[in-house]
Design a protein around this motif. Structure first.
Motif, PDB file in Angstrom:
ATOM      1  N   PHE A  84      46.229  46.001  35.953  1.00 12.32           N
ATOM      2  CA  PHE A  84      45.516  46.575  37.092  1.00 12.32           C
ATOM      3  C   PHE A  84      44.008  46.525  36.876  1.00 12.32           C
ATOM      4  O   PHE A  84      43.243  46.311  37.814  1.00 12.32           O
ATOM      5  N   ASN A  85      43.563  46.739  35.639  1.00 13.82           N
ATOM      6  CA  ASN A  85      42.128  46.808  35.393  1.00 13.82           C
ATOM      7  C   ASN A  85      41.414  45.488  35.685  1.00 13.82           C
ATOM      8  O   ASN A  85      40.191  45.451  35.802  1.00 13.82           O
ATOM      9  N   PHE A  86      42.183  44.387  35.807  1.00 17.48           N
ATOM     10  CA  PHE A  86      41.544  43.109  36.082  1.00 17.48           C
ATOM     11  C   PHE A  86      40.868  43.092  37.440  1.00 17.48           C
ATOM     12  O   PHE A  86      39.906  42.349  37.641  1.00 17.48           O
ATOM     13  N   ILE A  87      41.338  43.916  38.391  1.00 18.77           N
ATOM     14  CA  ILE A  87      40.660  43.939  39.690  1.00 18.77           C
ATOM     15  C   ILE A  87      39.263  44.523  39.544  1.00 18.77           C
ATOM     16  O   ILE A  87      38.358  44.200  40.317  1.00 18.77           O
ATOM     17  N   CYS A  88      39.062  45.399  38.543  1.00 20.47           N
ATOM     18  CA  CYS A  88      37.713  45.920  38.283  1.00 20.47           C
ATOM     19  C   CYS A  88      36.839  44.857  37.639  1.00 20.47           C
ATOM     20  O   CYS A  88      35.625  44.798  37.893  1.00 20.47           O
TER      21      CYS A  88
END
Length: 481
Positions: A84-88
């Motif tokens: 999920f953190n890849f969208i950041c």
């Protein structure tokens, strides 16, 4: 191979010590969050802040079939473990300019230094180029800038509310503990991310490091504006520690690899349920909690109640970090010998021997400790793997120990990793009843769908009345007639 989406939910200090006006809602994060929300993939569908997200859905739902959304959905679902953190990362690594949306040149991005090739879960260089091309088109087609600036007042209220939390951070503690001045380049507040929070650091071509945090908004006031309390203060401390702890773990991770692999064999499934899958998280997330809770031990504003502190530690142990209480007591060696150990990094090699003892004693001490202190769900109605009527009106949870019922609740969360199950289930969050200290009742709002397999985790926010230990998650699956 089964495909899953992992949440790497990693979560600056005194506001007056930060450079510039860097606590802000950033258009790039709202844009990126909207894009992933429109894919319809469950993990990107937040519930709070409800009013703001409803406005997003009203404005952008007609673009669910935009070629960008189709591309992102297909690309995410093709990955094995999409973090999920890849969208950041995608949001932080772009700039919105008069010439369009471009990869930033302020620091080395994932695209620049090819870290996107480190694992099959990340996007390839070609995929990132296509994403950027389609993002430009989506930005223009949806007139996103107009939407963003129409919420200027909402964002300003959000920023000001968060600054009250940031002002409580003791910046001197970080300098003393890590031996480096507290510097945060950005604190991005992102309402569209809901309850998700992250740390993000980058280096430029000259080796200069940029520390950043992304904080979601999960609580609102009566007007629907994001508000922040002690839980967000905890997030703040946690994420800033990641910016300083992670480089230390990078340096020593090979020394800890065998230890973490051994520990992971015992508690890997528990860590996975709590979104910390993989042996590497035993080091990075485990040591970050050592830093975080070392801060709390010296905090005089929020944590002067030892019972309150112990309850937080117990909650972390139930997530899988079952050595936290012991390692925090071992940290007294560091506190009492600061002439020998100037910084946490100086003391880090000593923690290897401690963690080796944890690995050696997992079977005989730490697992029995976990089992003895942890309340469990003894039974549920409906029972696991049962077939129920669509008129089912409530779920009843029976605990093994008397629970602290005041202000505590059990909720439903987390989609089971099974394409054949359905989630979420519609339940009444405002009607969480306790029949007695052992029995919790969750009221359902609507009839269930016929011939449907429901699967979810019972997230037990309830705690043991005596030890203040959180109950373990419980997986419940049932089918309707």
């Amino acid at each position: 191979m089964k495909k899953t989406i992992l949440l790497i939910t990693t979560t600056i200090a005194c506001f007056c010590c930060l450079r510039g006006q860097n606590i802000h809602v950033d258009e790039r994060f709202e844009l990126t969050g909207v894009v992933f929300r429109l894919t319809g993939i469950g993990v990107f569908q937040q519930e709070e802040p409800q009013t703001y997200l409803s406005e997003i859905d009203k404005e952008f739902s007609k673009y669910r079939n935009h070629e960008l959304i189709k591309f992102v959905k297909k690309t995410v679902e093709s990955k094995y473990d999409f973090p999920f953190n890849f969208i950041c990362d995608l949001a932080a690594d772009i700039e919105i300019t008069s010439d369009g949306i471009l990869f930033t040149d302020r620091w080395l991005t994932y695209y620049d230094d090819y870290r996107c090739f480190d694992g099959e879960e990340y996007w390839t260089k070609e995929e990132m180029e296509e994403y950027l091309r389609l993002l430009n088109k989506f930005y223009k087609d949806t007139r996103f800038r107009k939407f963003f600036f129409s919420h200027k007042e909402y964002y300003e209220i959000t920023e000001n509310n968060f600054k009250e939390i940031a002002n409580q951070i003791d910046k001197d503690w970080f300098s003393s503990f890590f031996g480096k001045p507290l510097e945060m380049e950005n604190i991005w507040i992102s309402p569209v991310l809901g309850h998700h929070n992250f740390a993000l650091s980058r280096n430029d071509s000259n080796g200069r490091k940029f520390n950043n945090c992304i904080i979601g908004c999960s609580h609102v006031d009566s007007l629907g504006n994001p508000i922040f309390g002690r839980a967000h203060f905890n997030v703040l401390v946690h994420e800033i520690c990641h910016n300083y702890n992670n480089p230390i773990c990078d340096k020593y991770k090979d020394d800890f690899r065998e230890i973490c692999d051994t520990i992971e064999k015992y508690i890997g499934s528990l860590l996975t349920i709590n979104r910390y899958a993989g042996a590497e998280n035993i080091l990075y997330e485990g040591m970050n909690r050592v830093c975080e809770y070392s801060y709390y031990k010296e905090d005089t504003i929020y944590y002067n109640d030892i019972l309150d502190f112990n309850m937080l530690v117990n909650a972390e142990e139930i997530k899988g970090f079952i050595w936290l209480d012991e390692i925090l007591r071992y940290m007294d060696v560091f506190s009492r010998n600061r002439k020998m150990y100037k910084t946490f990094e100086d003391f880090f090699p000593e923690l290897k021997s401690f963690m080796q003892n944890v690995a050696d004693n997992m079977k005989d001490y730490y697992l029995p400790k976990l089992h003895s202190k942890t309340p469990v769900v003894l039974a549920t109605f409906p029972a696991n793997n049962s077939i129920v009527d669509t008129n089912l009106s409530e779920i009843v949870v029976y605990f093994s120990k008397p629970m602290c019922v005041q202000g505590c609740m059990t909720g439903i969360t987390d989609e089971i990793d099974d394409n054949e199950t359905s989630y979420p289930i519609d339940y009444d969050k405002d009607c969480m009843q306790w029949k007695d200290a052992y029995t919790h009742i969750i009221k359902l709002n609507h009839k269930l769908i016929p011939h449907t397999l429901y699967g979810f985790y019972l997230r037990c926010g309830a705690v043991d009345d005596k030890t203040h230990t959180c109950c373990k998650y419980y997986k419940l699956i049932f089918k309707t007639k």
